[in-house]
Enzyme design. Structure first.
Site, short mmCIF file in Angstrom:
data_model
loop_
_atom_site.label_atom_id
_atom_site.label_comp_id
_atom_site.label_asym_id
_atom_site.label_seq_id
_atom_site.Cartn_x
_atom_site.Cartn_y
_atom_site.Cartn_z
N LYS A 178 12.23 19.27 27.11
CA LYS A 178 13.02 19.23 28.25
C LYS A 178 12.45 18.98 29.65
CE LYS A 178 17.61 20.95 29.72
NZ LYS A 178 18.38 21.96 29.96
N HIS A 203 22.06 33.05 30.05
CA HIS A 203 22.09 32.90 28.72
C HIS A 203 20.82 33.23 27.94
CE1 HIS A 203 19.36 29.54 30.33
NE2 HIS A 203 19.23 29.28 28.99
N ASP A 235 18.13 31.84 24.92
CA ASP A 235 17.77 30.47 24.20
C ASP A 235 18.03 30.85 22.83
OD1 ASP A 235 17.06 29.57 26.66
OD2 ASP A 235 15.02 29.70 26.31
N HIS A 257 18.54 35.12 31.11
CA HIS A 257 17.94 34.47 32.23
C HIS A 257 18.90 33.43 32.95
CE1 HIS A 257 16.61 31.99 28.84
NE2 HIS A 257 16.56 30.93 29.51
#
Length: 332
Positions: free
Chosen positions: A198, A217, A219, A273
């Site tokens: 990404k 959030h 991961d 994070h």
């Protein structure tokens, strides 16, 4: 293809932040970031130093995030990855639009902005481009940019280094749990694991203290390996505070994801994070998400489940975990 409401394009026209990007006061980085001079430092681990495996395991347990240096990924490969990413985002908007995500067809790779407002109804100040880079059966090169012409070469070269490094990281983290070095690699699907590249693009923002580039959030992946540029932005939540992950030249940032927390039965922690943005500078980052195959079942490793430490998580197929996570708002 779907029309992309590009933040990059929007940023060139604004004098103030649109309300859909303005966070509530308890979320704003200007209010919630820990700024005292004695803030603890997020671990930076030299992979050529004695005892680094123990330090890595400690960081994975306490922070869920650490930076590594002397990791063996050539600086030239990192520089090329960054160069072709910058060149893609410097293209005219209409050319980037050729690679727009086609959500109507169920394809989630490509160029876009926020998929939807987050659980608070706010949009992140970011655009992105992402696509699978491994294994070959999961790669669609038609989605990859044709301009710059060496985009594919740079991404494939970098992916080869990611495959080597992440297998090493799995080995170190496994050994520190008392497992065989290959335990995590095999538990997450071995050579069938998905590598998702990404590019995050956070353009200058007129009122950066009011918004976020990415909402808080963890991961979903096993782990994430991230290359940042020099513009500060990544923040980590620990002990009820948000801390800056300071930029370290030549370091790679390693995020512990949900699947490692599950497999370790909670001994390693997935890192909560978020990302802040800058008023004058563009921040970019290049994360690689390493995921199990969709049909692969992940649960606590049997050797880590005992009468004294019963299973804290339910084993399930990764696709089912993704579905549950995407449809459940994050909590803090």
């Amino acid at each position: 293809m779907e029309e992309v409401q590009s933040v990059q394009a929007l940023a060139t026209k604004l004098g103030a932040l649109p309300p859909e990007y303005v966070r509530s006061e308890h979320e704003r980085p200007g209010v919630t970031t820990f700024r005292e001079g004695d803030a603890p430092e997020i671990p930076v681990i030299d992979m050529a130093a004695p005892g680094f495996v123990a330090r890595m395991a400690e960081a994975a347990a306490e922070w869920g995030l650490f930076q590594v240096v002397n990791h063996g990924v050539p600086g030239a490969a990192v520089a090329e990855l960054q160069r072709v990413g910058r060149e893609f985002f410097a293209l005219p908007q209409e050319e980037k639009e050729r690679y727009a995500m086609d959500l109507a067809s169920g394809k989630f790779e490509g160029y876009g902005s926020s998929l939807k407002p987050d659980h608070g109804g706010k949009k992140p100040w970011a655009d992105f481009f992402f696509h699978n880079v491994a294994p070959p059966t999961m790669v669609d090169h038609d989605i990859w940019p044709k301009n710059p012409t060496d985009y594919r070469e740079a991404n494939e070269e970098y992916c080869r280094h990611m495959q080597r490094l992440t297998r090493e990281l799995f080995g170190y983290l496994s050994a520190a749990l008392g497992l065989e070095e290959g335990a995590m690699f095999e538990a997450f699907g071995g050579d069938d694991m998905l590598f998702l590249q990404k590019i995050n693009y956070y353009p200058p923002c007129p009122e950066p203290e009011l918004t976020l580039g990415v909402s808080p959030h963890t991961d979903m992946s096993t782990l994430t390996v991230l290359v940042p540029n020099e513009v500060q932005g990544l923040q980590v939540f620990k002990d009820s505070h948000w801390y800056d992950a300071k930029y370290v030249p030549d370091a790679l940032v390693i995020h512990i994801g949900d699947q490692i927390e599950i497999l370790s039965n909670g001994r390693y922690k997935a890192v909560l994070h978020r990302t802040t943005v800058s008023k004058e500078k563009t921040r970019m980052s290049w994360p690689v998400f390493v995921e199990p195959p969709m049909e692969h079942v992940v649960g606590p490793h049997p050797q880590l489940v005992t009468d004294e430490s019963p299973a804290k998580y339910k084993a399930m197929k990764y696709k089912d975990y993704r579905h549950c996570k995407i449809n459940k708002p994050p909590t803090m």
